[in-house]
Design an enzyme around this catalytic site. Structure first.
Site, PDB file in Angstrom:
ATOM      1  CG  ASP A  74      -0.245  -0.008   2.534  1.00 30.84           C
ATOM      2  OD1 ASP A  74       0.757  -0.736   2.663  1.00 30.84           O
ATOM      3  OD2 ASP A  74      -0.680   0.698   3.468  1.00 30.84           O
ATOM      4  CD  GLU A 128       4.063   0.516   6.911  1.00 30.43           C
ATOM      5  OE1 GLU A 128       4.875   0.813   7.794  1.00 30.43           O
ATOM      6  OE2 GLU A 128       3.694   1.334   6.019  1.00 30.43           O
TER       7      GLU A 128
END
Length: 355
Positions: A74, A128
């Site tokens: 991400d 994350e």
């Protein structure tokens, strides 16, 4: 875009392909599908499974040691820096540093891992960049912890191509003072809680942080006021004030020891712990860690922030950060990476991991 990535391509081109797939936190399905298809197509020797929008792959070669490589898929929200663009030896775009360059290196190593020197596990995980409970590693640890265990963990977060060992812990506390309300016209009838915070601020101003050396790496601790609040109205003596303090502590201290230290610093004040994450010892004496440092050909340095290496350290293994890109550019509109760092990190990991 092709249905799969060419994992045998130049890792720089792999980085471009990954950056050009939007994957803001919580929206990783497209990139996770692409990574999964590509691994199945180009690395059939790997055991591959899926956990939400995380893709897990590993060898089963019967080697003496296992190395875990981890990278999140991400990014933070796009900020007029999508898609990628290249200017000479610099690749610009959201995720180039944090951390699709590292993901590309991991994919390139995975494609070549059929005869690796160590057994390898590859963890491409989601979420994350947002709250810890949504971090893919939290879910994987809860549901399939065996995929996170080994003799060394390498988190391919940006480290300027330098081995950053372990990481510092972090703790936030609230220091509170209490007083008594009164009208400011009759202030002597009250007790000002904001004035009472002066001594706590003086202690912070005089504080000298430690700089311990662990495994040859020097950690720089910190203790900083990050917020102060108090006050009721413009004509009322305040009866409460709150000082928020952030402490970054070296990994030779446990969370409990860090808390005890802060209670000693602020002795006489009310102290409430609001958030904490333990650090990670560098563990550079472990054989696999020594091999990586040797392959990198340089001197490892301490990781001064907190990263997911702490999660792996808590599972009982040494863990380091090693990836392309300048971490100070992460999350910025100007995010960019030197392409030589991508190829340089790939070359180091190739020397370390592949036969």
């Amino acid at each position: 875009m092709s249905d799969t990535l060419d994992l045998f391509a130049d890792p720089v081109e792999l980085t471009v392909a990954l950056v050009d797939v939007r994957s803001v936190s919580g929206e990783e399905a497209e990139i996770a599908d692409l990574v999964e298809r590509s691994l199945k197509a180009h690395a059939p020797h790997l055991e591959i499974t899926r956990s939400g929008n995380a893709v897990l792959a590993r060898t089963r070669l019967g080697r003496e040691r296992r190395v875990v490589l981890a990278g999140h898929l991400d990014t933070v929200p796009i900020n007029r820096n999508f898609p990628s663009r290249r200017e000479g030896d610099v690749l610009h775009g959201c995720g180039t540093v944090d951390m699709k360059g590292g993901d590309a290196v991991m994919l390139a190593i995975a494609a070549l891992s059929a005869e690796a020197r160590h057994d390898l596990t590859f963890v491409f995980y989601d979420c994350e960049e947002i709250e810890a409970e949504r971090n893919g590693l939290t879910r994987i640890e809860r549901e399939a912890v065996e995929w996170l265990t080994g003799d060394l963990a390498i988190v391919c977060e940006p480290s300027n191509g330098t081995v950053e060992a372990g990481c510092q812990g972090t703790m936030r506390v609230e220091v509170r003072t209490r007083g008594k309300r009164a009208h400011t016209a009759r202030a002597w009838m009250g007790e000002n809680a904001i004035h009472g915070m002066g001594e706590a601020l003086r202690r912070l101003e005089a504080y000298v942080p430690r700089q311990p050396e662990i495994d040859g790496c020097r950690y720089h601790e910190g203790l900083q006021a990050v917020k102060i609040s108090g006050g009721v109205a413009g004509n009322v003596v305040p009866d409460e004030a709150v000082l928020t303090v952030n402490h970054r502590f070296a990994p030779d201290r446990s969370v409990e020891q860090a808390e005890q230290h802060l209670r000693e610093v602020f002795e006489g004040f009310e102290v409430v712990v609001t958030d904490f994450s333990g650090g990670a010892l560098p563990g550079l004496q472990a054989p696999a860690a020594r091999e990586l440092v040797e392959a990198a050909g340089g001197v490892p340095v301490a990781k001064l922030g907190w990263t997911d290496v702490a999660r792996f350290a808590a599972l009982g293994m040494p863990a380091v950060n090693f990836g392309p890109g300048d971490p100070t550019l992460a999350h910025t509109q100007e995010e960019h990476v030197q392409v030589q760092q991508i190829t340089g990190c790939f070359d180091v990991l190739k020397r370390f991991l592949l036969a």
